[in-house]
Design an enzyme around this catalytic site. Structure first.
Site, PDB file in Angstrom:
ATOM      1  N   TYR A 278       0.851  -1.197   0.000  1.00  0.00           N
ATOM      2  CA  TYR A 278       0.000   0.000   0.000  1.00  0.00           C
ATOM      3  C   TYR A 278       0.887   1.247   0.000  1.00  0.00           C
ATOM      4  O   TYR A 278       1.641   1.476   0.943  1.00  0.00           O
ATOM      5  CB  TYR A 278      -0.853  -0.037   1.262  1.00  0.00           C
ATOM      6  CG  TYR A 278      -1.946   0.974   1.406  1.00  0.00           C
ATOM      7  CD1 TYR A 278      -1.740   2.336   1.228  1.00  0.00           C
ATOM      8  CD2 TYR A 278      -3.226   0.560   1.774  1.00  0.00           C
ATOM      9  CE1 TYR A 278      -2.770   3.241   1.391  1.00  0.00           C
ATOM     10  CE2 TYR A 278      -4.258   1.469   1.948  1.00  0.00           C
ATOM     11  CZ  TYR A 278      -4.025   2.808   1.754  1.00  0.00           C
ATOM     12  OH  TYR A 278      -5.042   3.705   1.936  1.00  0.00           O
ATOM     13  N   TYR A 326      -1.907   4.562 -10.095  1.00  0.00           N
ATOM     14  CA  TYR A 326      -3.101   3.854 -10.566  1.00  0.00           C
ATOM     15  C   TYR A 326      -4.351   4.559 -10.090  1.00  0.00           C
ATOM     16  O   TYR A 326      -5.083   5.189 -10.844  1.00  0.00           O
ATOM     17  CB  TYR A 326      -3.080   2.402 -10.079  1.00  0.00           C
ATOM     18  CG  TYR A 326      -4.326   1.611 -10.404  1.00  0.00           C
ATOM     19  CD1 TYR A 326      -4.866   1.618 -11.686  1.00  0.00           C
ATOM     20  CD2 TYR A 326      -4.972   0.846  -9.432  1.00  0.00           C
ATOM     21  CE1 TYR A 326      -6.015   0.895 -11.987  1.00  0.00           C
ATOM     22  CE2 TYR A 326      -6.113   0.110  -9.730  1.00  0.00           C
ATOM     23  CZ  TYR A 326      -6.634   0.144 -10.999  1.00  0.00           C
ATOM     24  OH  TYR A 326      -7.758  -0.581 -11.285  1.00  0.00           O
TER      25      TYR A 326
END
Ligand SMILES: [Zn+2]
Lengths: 380, 143
Positions: A278, A326
């Site tokens: 993450y 992204y």
């Protein structure tokens, strides 16, 4: 959980990704949930367990027409979905339910139907952090990094390079928000946000969602997609205040969660073919690589600089482009899980050849919480 | 941004002694009677051993600069760019604060530099603990 006893049999993101001004938060959950149900060939009536964060499980279940016998609303920030996967696996294995739907939806950019987060002045962060002027994650999540840089010798260039390598991955992902290649100079000359962090070292703010469906492995072969088996899981929390981390250069929650997941899976680091960490900010993959034990203390910046995490490298990391390129709706953990599922299924836009084991590692709050999921193509 | 106010703390019964101390020019920490652990933020028990036998004491106010960022974006009650810092107190605990009487630049804000506490009035009956550099001899810097 016995490794390989539970499988992911449905996985999908929202139909659109990025800027979705015509869907509320609740509908983003539902859109992702319906897509995951379709992926698994199921209908809402087949679901008997629900887990979610950012929306109440009550609202979610009712909205989708589900009558659950097992519910989890664990909310510890962006890695909540890793914890949901872990809790769901335990619930299925112990017979509390059979088929669990986990959803995420967030209108991070458009803020349609999004709750307003008002910091409470009597809370611990309200008393002991907010009076000193932090303006959210850009000034809190980033606060430990100067200490890390001084203690390990990490340069600004190597911090910037994390974003450069991830942009390379994003360039191969048609759904990524940013796809144009960037250089270390581009990152260092982008707008200063909170020194030493420039804009391109910080995650996006977008709209989207994702959902997963889990069931027992002995049923998993009956579904249309190849099952993705859970091999190991871990979770922990450390502190609601980044200033109170035990060590600003290492995450205790990462270490507890990661080591537990690896031990349960019974794997070694060189068994891992693909890794998601993450990345709300450029230092997260550095902390993740070190605290999960893939590299030694202070080695992560060089490891990425030497292209080990890039295409063709020995440990591809954040192959969807990550939160930096992204998408990042606010609670990004679901997208890391989705990319791990795609890589194990062999259908990712930037597919790594022959992924048998993928690790998805999430953070919640500002190093406040963590969840780690080890997925495998085959049950042991 | 000039009219907007910074978020101010609201004490709870467990933290009231800390904010009262700040008003009176004292940085108050707590020490466990049973295991000796010194801790912050305040609570009426020891987070190391769970003992309820703890006492409040006045810290030295000395600290070092442990880490920081320099925020370049607007924030209510602050004029950007300004540093948000974590300092390590001489007694061990760390706390978030601002560094005052010092240029808010990477050149002036050197990690591990010596600091001392000052208390800045921040509204009615409220002072915030801030820190400022001390010179090499340990004397107070000019403000
Ligand atoms: Zn004690």
């Amino acid at each position: 959980m016995k490794p390989g006893s539970i499988a992911i049999v449905g996985a999908a993101e929202t139909t659109e990704m990025g800027r979705i001004p015509d869907l509320s938060v609740l509908q983003l959950h539902a859109d992702a949930g319906l897509n995951a149900l379709a992926d698994a060939g199921l209908t809402p009536g087949d679901i008997d367990g629900v887990a979610t964060a950012g929306e109440s499980p009550t609202t979610l279940a009712w909205y989708l027409g589900i009558t659950p016998e097992w519910v989890d609303g664990t909310t510890v920030g962006g890695c909540s979905f890793m914890l949901h996967v872990r809790h769901a696996a335990a619930a299925i294995e112990s017979g509390l339910c059979r088929t669990v739907l986990i959803t995420h939806g967030e209108s991070g950019r458009s803020r349609v139907g999004a709750a307003r987060r008002a910091p409470q002045p009597a809370s611990l962060p309200g008393q002991f952090e907010l009076p000193y002027g932090p303006v959210g994650p850009t000034t809190l999540f980033t606060l430990p990094v100067l200490r890390y840089m001084k203690d390990t010798g990490l340069s600004e260039e190597k911090l910037a390079n994390v974003a450069v390598v991830q942009r390379e991955w994003a360039s191969r992902n048609p759904r990524a928000s940013y796809r144009d290649p960037i250089t270390v100079d581009d990152v260092l000359s982008s707008r200063m946000i909170a020194w030493p962090f420039r804009k391109l070292m910080c995650c996006l703010v977008t709209d989207g969602g994702g959902a997963l469906i889990l069931t027992a492995a002995d049923r998993a072969r009956d579904f249309p997609r190849p099952p993705v088996y859970l091999l190991g899981t871990g979770e922990s929390v450390e502190t609601p205040m980044v200033s109170q981390m035990e060590d600003l250069t290492r995450s205790k929650a990462f270490r507890v969660s990661g080591s537990r997941a690896f031990a349960e899976a019974g794997i070694r680091h060189d068994d891992v073919d693909h890794l998601m960490i993450y990345d709300a900010f450029a230092h997260l993959p550095l902390y993740g690589l070190e605290d999960l034990g893939f590299v030694g203390r202070g080695e992560a910046g060089d490891f990425i600089w030497e292209r080990n995490t890039a295409e063709g490298g020995r440990l591809p990391v954040n192959t969807n482009g990550g939160g930096l390129s992204y998408m990042h709706s606010g609670m990004y953990g679901m997208y890391a899980l989705q990319e791990s599922v795609r890589q194990v299924r062999g259908i990712a836009p930037a597919q790594v050849p022959g992924v048998e084991i993928s690790v998805s590692h999430g953070v919640g709050g500002m190093f406040g919480a963590s969840g780690t999921i080890v997925m495998g193509r085959d049950a042991p | 941004m000039t009219e907007a106010r910074r978020p101010l703390p609201q004490a709870t019964p467990e933290t009231a002694h800390f904010w009262a101390g700040a008003r009176e020019g004292e940085l108050r920490l707590q020490r466990c009677d049973d295991c000796g652990h010194v801790y912050f933020p305040p609570r009426p028990f020891c987070p190391s051993c769970g003992s309820r036998s703890v006492r409040v004491f006045a810290a030295s106010g000395r600290a070092t600069l442990h880490s920081y960022v320099i925020n370049h974006r607007p924030a209510p009650g602050f004029e950007a760019p300004y540093a948000i810092a974590v300092v390590e107190l001489a007694e061990g605990p760390r706390m978030m604060t601002n560094i005052v009487d010092c240029p808010q630049t990477p050149e002036a804000l050197v990690l591990d530099m010596a600091l001392e506490v000052v208390f800045t009035p921040a509204g009615e009956d409220l002072c915030l603990p801030h820190f400022r550099p001390v010179d090499a001899e340990g004397k107070e810097s000019r403000s």
